[in-house]
Design a protein around this motif. Structure first.
Motif, short mmCIF file in Angstrom:
data_model
loop_
_atom_site.label_atom_id
_atom_site.label_comp_id
_atom_site.label_asym_id
_atom_site.label_seq_id
_atom_site.Cartn_x
_atom_site.Cartn_y
_atom_site.Cartn_z
N SER A 80 50.49 41.72 32.87
CA SER A 80 51.18 40.97 31.81
C SER A 80 51.23 41.76 30.51
O SER A 80 51.79 41.30 29.52
N THR A 81 50.64 42.96 30.50
CA THR A 81 50.62 43.78 29.29
C THR A 81 51.66 44.88 29.33
O THR A 81 51.57 45.85 28.58
N THR B 215 37.61 47.76 38.44
CA THR B 215 38.33 46.63 37.84
C THR B 215 38.59 45.59 38.92
O THR B 215 39.27 45.88 39.91
N LEU C 280 45.29 42.13 37.83
CA LEU C 280 46.53 41.34 37.80
C LEU C 280 46.86 40.90 36.38
O LEU C 280 48.04 40.85 36.00
N GLU C 281 45.85 40.62 35.57
CA GLU C 281 46.09 40.27 34.17
C GLU C 281 46.70 41.43 33.41
O GLU C 281 47.50 41.24 32.49
N LEU C 282 46.35 42.66 33.78
CA LEU C 282 46.92 43.84 33.12
C LEU C 282 48.43 43.91 33.29
O LEU C 282 49.14 44.47 32.46
N ASP D 2 45.48 50.62 29.54
CA ASP D 2 45.69 49.63 30.61
C ASP D 2 45.92 50.32 31.94
O ASP D 2 45.47 49.84 32.99
N LEU E 231 51.64 38.05 42.17
CA LEU E 231 50.73 37.09 41.54
C LEU E 231 50.44 35.88 42.42
O LEU E 231 49.40 35.24 42.26
N GLU F 27 41.41 40.27 39.95
CA GLU F 27 41.89 39.27 38.99
C GLU F 27 42.16 39.91 37.62
O GLU F 27 43.16 39.61 36.97
N ASP F 28 41.28 40.80 37.18
CA ASP F 28 41.47 41.48 35.90
C ASP F 28 42.65 42.45 35.97
O ASP F 28 43.42 42.58 35.01
N GLU G 229 59.12 43.56 37.20
CA GLU G 229 59.19 42.27 36.53
C GLU G 229 60.62 42.05 36.05
O GLU G 229 61.45 42.96 36.10
N TRP H 53 43.92 49.78 35.33
CA TRP H 53 44.65 49.39 36.54
C TRP H 53 44.17 50.18 37.75
O TRP H 53 43.97 49.63 38.83
#
Length: 164
Positions: free
Chosen positions: A133-134, A123, A129-131, A114, A24, A126-127, A93, A118
């Protein structure tokens, strides 16, 4: 694909895991790979607890029995050699809940929708990378001890993921 990534300028051995916090931050190590996103499907993964010489392996799998879709990034491209410079790493993570008693990190596991987003080249980074967090929550997994023979990479018997 080679499991591990090592850019030509990197002096240490290949990295098999990409820490989410580093990814990130757009680390120069991982940033070039963010447009080469992959999935690593698995039935589960292994972690070990205990002291050296007496390590206990654990098998971690999805509670619902569905395949685990781990987020990965790769240096690979079509017709590339299969070496560390074109290898891949699984994005990891911090572990949470009871899973932290087994290991402090875990792979990012994405739900099917997701996961498709990915790996979609359309995609934006930035989008994508947001995935990350899911990731499926720790409560979506179960784990159990397996035979200590799993400590040897040559052990390939059918009971490798069976509870002991």
């Amino acid at each position: 694909m080679f499991w591990g990534y090592k850019p030509p300028w990197y002096k240490r051995g290949p990295a098999s895991n990409a820490r989410l916090d580093t990814v990130l931050k757009s680390s120069p190590f991982w940033k070039p790979l963010l447009t080469r996103r992959i999935l690593v499907p698995a039935e589960g993964w292994y972690e070990w607890t205990g002291e050296k010489g007496a390590k206990q392996p654990w098998f971690i799998q999805a509670k619902d029995g569905a395949p685990i879709l781990m987020a990965g990034i790769a240096g690979w491209y079509p017709d590339a050699e299969m070496d560390a410079a074109r290898g891949f790493a699984i994005v990891t993570e911090d572990a949470a809940g009871g899973m932290v008693d087994i290991h402090d990190r875990r792979p990012i596991s994405l739900a099917p929708d997701d996961a498709l987003a990915w790996v979609d080249p359309e995609t934006p980074v930035e989008d994508a990378l947001e995935l990350l967090s899911t990731s499926r929550p720790g409560s979506a997994f179960v784990w159990h001890q397996v035979t200590p023979a799993m400590g040897n990479s040559r052990y390939q018997l059918a009971d490798a993921s069976e509870p002991i």
